[in-house]
Structures are given as structure tokens and as C-alpha cells.
Design an enzyme around this catalytic site. Sequence first.
Site, PDB file in Angstrom:
ATOM      1  N   TYR A 176       0.842  -1.196   0.000  1.00 46.91           N
ATOM      2  CA  TYR A 176       0.000   0.000   0.000  1.00 46.91           C
ATOM      3  C   TYR A 176       0.880   1.251   0.000  1.00 46.91           C
ATOM      4  O   TYR A 176       2.080   1.180   0.206  1.00 46.91           O
ATOM      5  CB  TYR A 176      -0.897   0.029   1.245  1.00 46.91           C
ATOM      6  CG  TYR A 176      -0.164   0.495   2.479  1.00 46.91           C
ATOM      7  CD1 TYR A 176      -0.283   1.806   2.912  1.00 46.91           C
ATOM      8  CD2 TYR A 176       0.699  -0.347   3.172  1.00 46.91           C
ATOM      9  CE1 TYR A 176       0.425   2.255   4.024  1.00 46.91           C
ATOM     10  CE2 TYR A 176       1.402   0.086   4.276  1.00 46.91           C
ATOM     11  CZ  TYR A 176       1.259   1.388   4.701  1.00 46.91           C
ATOM     12  OH  TYR A 176       1.959   1.840   5.793  1.00 46.91           O
TER      13      TYR A 176
ATOM     14  N   LYS B 292       0.213   5.656   1.148  1.00 51.43           N
ATOM     15  CA  LYS B 292      -0.653   6.787   1.463  1.00 51.43           C
ATOM     16  C   LYS B 292       0.004   8.020   0.869  1.00 51.43           C
ATOM     17  O   LYS B 292       1.213   8.200   0.983  1.00 51.43           O
ATOM     18  CB  LYS B 292      -0.801   6.983   2.975  1.00 51.43           C
ATOM     19  CG  LYS B 292      -1.684   5.961   3.634  1.00 51.43           C
ATOM     20  CD  LYS B 292      -1.862   6.282   5.105  1.00 51.43           C
ATOM     21  CE  LYS B 292      -2.693   5.220   5.797  1.00 51.43           C
ATOM     22  NZ  LYS B 292      -2.796   5.510   7.252  1.00 51.43           N
ATOM     23  N   GLU B 293      -0.830   8.844   0.221  1.00 49.62           N
ATOM     24  CA  GLU B 293      -0.321  10.082  -0.328  1.00 49.62           C
ATOM     25  C   GLU B 293      -1.200  11.241   0.116  1.00 49.62           C
ATOM     26  O   GLU B 293      -2.395  11.072   0.333  1.00 49.62           O
ATOM     27  CB  GLU B 293      -0.208  10.033  -1.850  1.00 49.62           C
ATOM     28  CG  GLU B 293      -1.496   9.856  -2.587  1.00 49.62           C
ATOM     29  CD  GLU B 293      -1.322   9.785  -4.096  1.00 49.62           C
ATOM     30  OE1 GLU B 293      -0.255  10.119  -4.622  1.00 49.62           O
ATOM     31  OE2 GLU B 293      -2.288   9.406  -4.755  1.00 49.62           O
TER      32      GLU B 293
ATOM     33  N   LYS C 199      -1.949  19.338 -10.001  1.00 48.29           N
ATOM     34  CA  LYS C 199      -2.160  18.685  -8.706  1.00 48.29           C
ATOM     35  C   LYS C 199      -0.839  18.039  -8.307  1.00 48.29           C
ATOM     36  O   LYS C 199      -0.206  17.350  -9.108  1.00 48.29           O
ATOM     37  CB  LYS C 199      -3.242  17.619  -8.827  1.00 48.29           C
ATOM     38  CG  LYS C 199      -3.502  16.855  -7.556  1.00 48.29           C
ATOM     39  CD  LYS C 199      -4.611  15.837  -7.827  1.00 48.29           C
ATOM     40  CE  LYS C 199      -5.001  15.024  -6.649  1.00 48.29           C
ATOM     41  NZ  LYS C 199      -6.084  14.091  -7.025  1.00 48.29           N
TER      42      LYS C 199
END
Length: 157
Positions: free
Chosen positions: A68, A70-71, A83
Site C-alpha cells: 500500500y 498513502k499520499e 495537482k
Amino acid sequence: MHGQLSEDTAVEVPAAVLWKVYHGVELGKLAAQLLPDVYGRVEVVEGDGGVGTIVKVTYPPGTPGPGYMKEMFTNIDNEMRLKETEVIEGGPKAAGFDVYRIRLQILEKDAESSIIRTSVEYEIDDKLAEMASKSRLTIERLGTLAQAIAKHLKQNK
């Protein structure tokens, strides 16, 4: 060691239409829906799609590396259709990268076509320089996603 990779993907979709998908959390939802074998599950951990939003991508079983990442959305510029996110946990961070930023920009070619510019900027200890090649995988995944989203948007006009 600092590095950067960039790739442009030309698509037959207006920039304004693409930006509606790319600027918030819709991108992650479509990534999981259109490419579940690449992105697995994408969920919003915190936020509403603006700066500070944290998204968790859980890769499908069998995907090499950490399962996994996370950002965090660190910059959203609606005028430039830009973005920026930074990986804060898992993924490249778990693999040894000190900094791993992703930039997505939608550039208008004409009224009906655009370029999706994807770039990855990273910092990693010189002793782990061979890990920098992992950045190519991110660029390839995001290029595949750009094509899938463009196809989806064209079909669902």
C-alpha cells in the site's frame, strides 16, 4: 540523490473535462474502478479532495513491493490545472525514498484534446540509488491510468 522523471500522454478529451476528474478524489475512484489489477482499492483516509487530503492505495495481491501507499494532496492549482501529491507512508517511502512527489498537470492542446503531464520527483540516499528505477513503474502506472481515464471519458460523453 535527487531525480525526476516525466511523461506526457496525449488524449482526445478536453482539458476542462479531464481536470474535473484529476483535481480531487475522483481520480482515485476511477483508478480502482478502471484498473483494479493495477490500483486495487483506493480510499480517502482524510479530507474532501482539497489540499491536505490523504488517500490510501492498497495494491492487489501479488504486486511487488509494499502492499500500500498513502499520499497527501499538497497543491491543487485550478488555474494551471496542476495537482501535486507526496507519498507519506508505504510504497516508495517504505522502499527507502526520503521524498516522493507526484505532479499531474492537464495541458490544453485544443478544444477537444489535451496532454496529461505526469512527473515524479524523488530523493533517496545514494546507497539506494538502484531503487530510483522504481520511479519508472509509477510513471508507467500513471500513463496507463491516463489512457484508461481518457477512454472512459470519451465513451461516457
